[in-house]
Design an enzyme around this catalytic site. Structure first.
Site, short mmCIF file in Angstrom:
data_model
loop_
_atom_site.label_atom_id
_atom_site.label_comp_id
_atom_site.label_asym_id
_atom_site.label_seq_id
_atom_site.Cartn_x
_atom_site.Cartn_y
_atom_site.Cartn_z
N THR B 146 0.87 -1.17 0.00
CA THR B 146 0.00 0.00 0.00
C THR B 146 0.91 1.22 0.00
O THR B 146 1.37 1.64 -1.06
CB THR B 146 -0.95 -0.02 1.22
OG1 THR B 146 -0.19 -0.23 2.40
CG2 THR B 146 -1.96 -1.14 1.07
N LYS B 174 2.99 -7.08 4.10
CA LYS B 174 2.77 -5.70 3.72
C LYS B 174 2.37 -4.91 4.96
O LYS B 174 1.92 -5.47 5.96
CB LYS B 174 1.70 -5.54 2.64
CG LYS B 174 0.30 -5.87 3.02
CD LYS B 174 -0.58 -4.87 3.72
CE LYS B 174 -0.38 -3.43 3.36
NZ LYS B 174 -1.33 -2.59 4.21
N THR B 185 -2.87 -1.77 8.13
CA THR B 185 -3.07 -3.22 8.13
C THR B 185 -1.78 -3.96 7.84
O THR B 185 -0.99 -3.55 7.02
CB THR B 185 -4.11 -3.61 7.06
OG1 THR B 185 -5.37 -3.12 7.44
CG2 THR B 185 -4.19 -5.11 6.90
N GLU B 265 6.05 4.64 8.02
CA GLU B 265 5.98 5.93 7.35
C GLU B 265 6.42 7.06 8.24
O GLU B 265 5.99 7.19 9.38
CB GLU B 265 4.55 6.19 6.94
CG GLU B 265 4.11 5.23 5.89
CD GLU B 265 3.34 5.92 4.81
OE1 GLU B 265 3.09 7.12 4.93
OE2 GLU B 265 3.02 5.23 3.84
N ASN B 384 -0.53 11.03 7.64
CA ASN B 384 -1.78 10.52 8.19
C ASN B 384 -2.88 11.56 8.28
O ASN B 384 -4.02 11.24 8.63
CB ASN B 384 -1.53 9.88 9.55
CG ASN B 384 -0.87 8.52 9.39
OD1 ASN B 384 -1.49 7.59 8.91
ND2 ASN B 384 0.40 8.44 9.75
N SER B 389 -8.17 9.29 0.35
CA SER B 389 -8.84 8.53 -0.70
C SER B 389 -8.15 7.21 -0.95
O SER B 389 -7.16 6.92 -0.32
CB SER B 389 -8.88 9.34 -1.99
OG SER B 389 -7.56 9.65 -2.38
#
Lengths: 389, 389
Positions: B146, B174, B185, B265, B384, B389
């Site tokens: 992702t 992932k 996730t 991230e 974040n 979207s």
């Protein structure tokens, strides 16, 4: 509208030189009686600061004659030397006021893990004592500020009793919830001129703190120094109805708690998260708190994104009674999640204002609870990473 | 070094068109046997996604023939229509492969609260099935990404057994811990060609997940979709010693878990928080986790500030067995807190590198546990809050 609103109290704030900024950093609040009953709640953090250990002992007999508070140093994780410094500070206050050190509560806020400069504290106590005044509340409130941008004060006055006597409750607070960088401490002193014994004060204070200060949760970080003190002078001679007294006290606590959250560092949004129709107040509180502690949710609100999936995923981590397929969520009045699934359009939610309300309807009972928090912003990270002294 | 390292497996990754970016978004992993035993662990979030509900049922008989995974949509909080979409996806996989839908596990990751575009998913399944290959592991690992910046794969091979047979364990993952914006996730598929029945796989998987994936905690936010699947083909005909198998599986899990945290991230530092000399492993884990979840501590590390007071104040919120006056804390090898008080100088701590180690010595027993986390940065907030979207 301050800690000296109630009759029978004097206060002062002075500059002892603890802060590099040269701003006021030492406050004194004195109860001139005739009554000197008191109650307090303290941090439940097991790593409690020296002044918390000291003040717990002072409060054990339900009497406090004076409170000395300093910013510029938390005196936490400072070992036996730190405790001795608290003791010495209380002794100094007792000497200059002609009272007993065991009736002097002490509060500190600032960096953890550094000793206080006693060569500055002790002259500061003398200066504060010399400045004590019955209108000194504002000066005291200013001296306990750390990274607060405004002083926090509140007051409430009762209706007259059968004898025509009314009484007041007033207070001051410092801290930006737990968002104050490294200082991470909430200190609150509330005074009243009502005639209430220590036991009554204690019961009222616990009732008032539970739905107010205990539900302000800016970043989930618990301080080593949190203290809420309530002192009664009896100077009004009014003997309150305790339900009324508790309601007034709760109002003062709520005003101060909201002021703490509103001043939370770096925050762009004040968020009230209310869980309704829960099986118990405990369930409602833990659900609201789980959402309030979700960094992902708090980032979404910073980005004006009504990301209700982040609300649901936080609710799902709790053991509250609910059926995931029956939960409704509204943000700013728009029910964007209905029965655990997709509700009204996200586009209907306006998050441009500072105030945000989130309502989680568990549909399992009739209890409710609100947690007040704020968004997670880049400014929060900036403030809390740049801090070091 | 992938989900097709073990014999008996084919995999594929394809672009179904679920992602606006046009990157691969649908993966398929097939177990060609001869054995088809399987085990899994799922999120403990009570708000679980439709594919989690489905896959729990599939795993109930310990058999999985194929796994279909999509990025670009979590299929969580999507109600009966969402569950039907998962069911339809599994039926489609079963049709094209000639197997039973009740042996097809499904995993999804992406935004919560939106229905999947089935008109894209179903042709995607056909394309993936057509592309299945015994060297398709890398393509599958890419298709489940992702906001991951790199694909995560790992493998391990046993020593030969008495018959000269060795076996392999390989996997893909992932997710950026829970830091992936909104996607939040972790999906993991691990394959082995060892001969192990479902019960043995289940026991080994639970042992391997506990000290690895369950101790990677980037931001404390628990997903609705987390899934770790372990499939065995028996194709090597090697019958493993289960201690050795569990050790190898744990190594693969640890490699993948570290890769998740390393790709978190916005993170500037990878932080390993180890609590040692605890009364129990449970105590060690909750103490390490409490520190890992302190935003104030994580901001301090971002700012290269060895603020050990924020470690102690987090430790103090737990109910672990310890005496606040006996705890030692080291950061990057420097004992800056000794016996709950001031230790060596903060100035000795070098936080300029990416790797940070925090050791909390409770001095009450001999158990230990490590939680892997990362710092809290402005980039995390940016990622974040900007996401929608």
């Amino acid at each position: 509208m301050s800690v000296t609103t109630a009759q029978g109290f004097r206060a002062a704030g002075t500059t002892a030189g603890l802060k590099a900024s040269g701003k006021p950093d030492l406050a004194l609040v004195v109860n001139d009686g005739p009554q000197r009953s008191a109650a307090a709640v303290f941090t439940s953090n097991r790593v409690a600061a020296a002044p918390v250990h000291w003040s717990r002992q002072v409060l054990s007999d339900g009497r406090v004659d004076a409170v000395v508070l300093n910013s510029g140093g938390a005196n936490a994780c400072t070992g036996p030397e730190g405790f001795q410094n608290t003791h010495t500070t209380a002794e100094k206050v007792a000497d200059v006021l002609g009272i007993s050190a065991t009736d002097v509560a002490v509060c500190s806020t600032g960096l953890i893990g550094e000793q206080l400069p006693m060569d500055k504290i002790l002259p500061g106590v003398e200066a504060a004592a010399a400045a004590l005044a019955s209108d000194g509340g504002a000066a005291a409130a200013a001296a306990i500020m750390t990274t607060d941008t405004v002083a926090k004060e509140a007051a409430w006055t009762s209706a007259p009793d059968a004898n025509g006597n009314s009484y007041s409750i007033g207070g001051m607070a410092k801290g930006a919830g737990m968002l104050a960088p490294g200082l991470a401490t909430m200190l609150v002193v509330i005074t009243t001129d009502a005639e209430v014994e220590a036991e009554g004060l204690d019961a009222a204070l616990r009732d008032a703190v539970r739905p107010t200060f205990n539900r302000a949760d800016s970043d989930g970080c618990m301080s080593t120094n949190d203290t809420v003190l309530l002192l009664a002078s009896g100077a009004s001679t009014a003997i309150p109805d305790m339900d009324e007294f508790t309601a007034g006290l709760t109002e003062v606590c709520a005003t101060l708690a909201r002021a703490l959250i509103a001043d939370a560092e770096g925050a762009n949004h004040d968020i009230a998260i209310t869980t309704v129709n829960a099986d118990s107040e405990r369930d409602a509180e833990i659900v609201s708190r789980a959402v309030a502690r979700s960094n992902l949710f708090k980032c979404a609100i910073f980005g004006n994104d009504p990301n209700w999936g982040r609300v649901l995923s936080a609710v799902g981590t709790t053991d509250a009674v609910f059926d995931p397929n029956e939960v409704n969520v509204s943000i700013n009045g728009v029910q964007i999640c209905r029965k655990g699934g997709i509700g009204d359009s996200r586009d209907l939610v306006d998050l441009s204002g500072r105030e945000v309300t989130v309502e989680i309807d568990l549909r399992t009972g009739d209890a409710s609870a609100t947690i007040w928090t704020n968004d997670l912003t880049q400014a929060y990270v900036e403030e809390n990473s740049a801090y070091s002294s």
